[in-house]
Design a protein around this motif. Structure first.
Motif, short mmCIF file in Angstrom:
data_model
loop_
_atom_site.label_atom_id
_atom_site.label_comp_id
_atom_site.label_asym_id
_atom_site.label_seq_id
_atom_site.Cartn_x
_atom_site.Cartn_y
_atom_site.Cartn_z
N PRO A 1 -1.95 1.81 -9.47
CA PRO A 1 -1.13 1.78 -10.50
C PRO A 1 -0.24 0.51 -10.70
O PRO A 1 0.18 0.14 -11.80
CB PRO A 1 -0.17 3.07 -10.18
N ALA A 2 0.14 -0.17 -9.72
CA ALA A 2 0.91 -1.38 -9.67
C ALA A 2 -0.13 -2.54 -10.45
O ALA A 2 0.39 -3.30 -11.10
CB ALA A 2 1.02 -1.83 -8.24
N LEU A 3 -1.39 -2.58 -10.15
CA LEU A 3 -2.01 -3.70 -10.83
C LEU A 3 -2.20 -3.15 -12.26
O LEU A 3 -2.39 -4.00 -12.89
CB LEU A 3 -3.61 -3.46 -10.18
N GLU A 4 -2.18 -1.82 -12.61
CA GLU A 4 -2.61 -1.65 -14.23
C GLU A 4 -1.24 -2.00 -14.74
O GLU A 4 -1.14 -2.39 -15.92
CB GLU A 4 -2.60 -0.22 -14.10
N ALA A 5 0.02 -1.74 -14.38
CA ALA A 5 1.26 -2.07 -14.72
C ALA A 5 1.55 -3.65 -14.56
O ALA A 5 2.53 -4.12 -15.11
CB ALA A 5 2.52 -1.11 -14.01
N GLU A 6 0.92 -4.16 -13.58
CA GLU A 6 1.12 -5.68 -13.29
C GLU A 6 2.44 -5.81 -12.73
O GLU A 6 3.02 -6.96 -13.10
CB GLU A 6 0.77 -6.60 -14.32
N GLY B 1 0.93 -1.28 0.00
CA GLY B 1 -0.09 -0.03 0.03
C GLY B 1 0.80 1.25 -0.17
O GLY B 1 2.08 1.03 -0.10
N PRO B 2 0.33 2.44 0.02
CA PRO B 2 -1.09 2.65 0.37
C PRO B 2 -2.05 2.60 -0.79
O PRO B 2 -1.62 2.00 -1.69
CB PRO B 2 -1.25 4.13 0.88
N PRO B 3 -3.33 2.84 -0.73
CA PRO B 3 -4.21 2.63 -1.81
C PRO B 3 -3.51 3.39 -3.34
O PRO B 3 -3.91 2.91 -4.45
CB PRO B 3 -5.45 3.31 -1.52
N ALA B 4 -2.94 4.67 -3.04
CA ALA B 4 -2.31 5.07 -4.06
C ALA B 4 -1.39 4.25 -4.95
O ALA B 4 -1.10 4.60 -5.98
CB ALA B 4 -1.48 6.50 -3.49
#
Length: 261
Positions: free
Chosen positions: A92-97, A85-88
């Motif tokens: 982006p980490a999920l989008e970039a994988e 985390g945090p949520p921020a």
């Protein structure tokens, strides 16, 4: 750029993995932070956006952290293990994988994530990368890696099972992956000189398998006729994909841990 001209074959890797490799080379003393930062942008179709974290400053700051460690995370929806985390940082980490979680004495310090922006170009698609640095929640601890230490064996076992099965998969990890199958969040790179041949081979095998299975899963079951065959094929692809992800993460973290102590 002498490393790139060393005659080594290029390998496509997640941008976070490439940054970790060249950061380890810098921490080892093989090259300066300016050259390491430049090498971290890879070869070919992209470069820095001019915004976000400056990689020269980021690399040199690693030496100021007590017992600094770099953790590679390759998250997908429903599998966020390793992110702090945090949520921020999560979105982006999920989008970039992918993401790098940096720790100091076992406490999470920050997360570094590549954000890709397409750049208009007449001849070929280009992209610019911005490295987004997100401070970790105060006191966030990072659990020990869940790796069993046998990721190489698990990947080789999955590859043998696939080769000996009755379902035909269009996977040839012994050959370079077609550029069309490499997403913008990955980039081709030379490998640092000091890597052992076994580690280099496993990086290449794992990364190619991860890319190929990703593409096959995205394409669906158009190669099959019956539902049972489609389910079997998807099961093999999922098994290979997970084994390749585990092998890539385990190999990168072992390489970097050797350099950072």
């Amino acid at each position: 750029m002498s490393e790139a001209a060393a005659g080594r074959d290029l390998v496509a890797l997640p941008r976070a993995a490439v940054l970790m490799l060249w950061s380890a080379a810098y921490l080892r003393g093989d090259l300066g932070p300016d050259d390491a930062a430049q090498m971290s942008y890879g070869v070919g179709r992209s470069g820095p956006s001019g915004r976000g974290e400056d990689l020269f400053e980021w690399m040199t700051s690693l030496r100021q952290l007590p017992l600094a460690q770099l953790r590679l995370v390759l998250p997908v929806p429903g599998r966020l293990a390793g992110l702090v985390g945090p949520p921020a940082a999560i979105g982006p980490a999920l989008e970039a994988e992918q993401a790098i979680v940096v720790t100091a004495a076992g406490i999470a310090d920050h997360t570094l994530i590549p954000v890709i922006t397409p750049v208009p170009h007449e001849q070929r698609p280009l992209s610019a990368v911005t490295w987004q640095k997100v401070p970790a929640p105060i006191g966030a601890q990072v659990p020990p890696t869940a790796s069993s230490g046998s990721a190489r064996e698990e990947l080789l076992h999955a590859l043998r099972r696939t080769a000996g099965g009755s379902v035909d998969l269009d996977l040839v990890p012994e050959e370079p992956v077609e550029p069309a199958r490499i997403p913008d969040t990955w980039i081709s790179t030379a490998l640092p000189r000091h890597l052992e041949s076994s580690a280099s081979h496993l990086l290449v095998l794992a990364s190619r398998t991860l890319l190929l299975t990703r593409a096959e899963i995205a394409e669906g079951h158009g190669h099959t006729v019956h539902l049972a065959e489609a389910l079997t094929r998807r099961g093999l692809l999922d098994e290979l994909h997970e084994a390749a992800r585990g092998a890539l993460v385990e190999t990168l973290e072992r390489i970097v841990a050797t350099e950072t102590g």
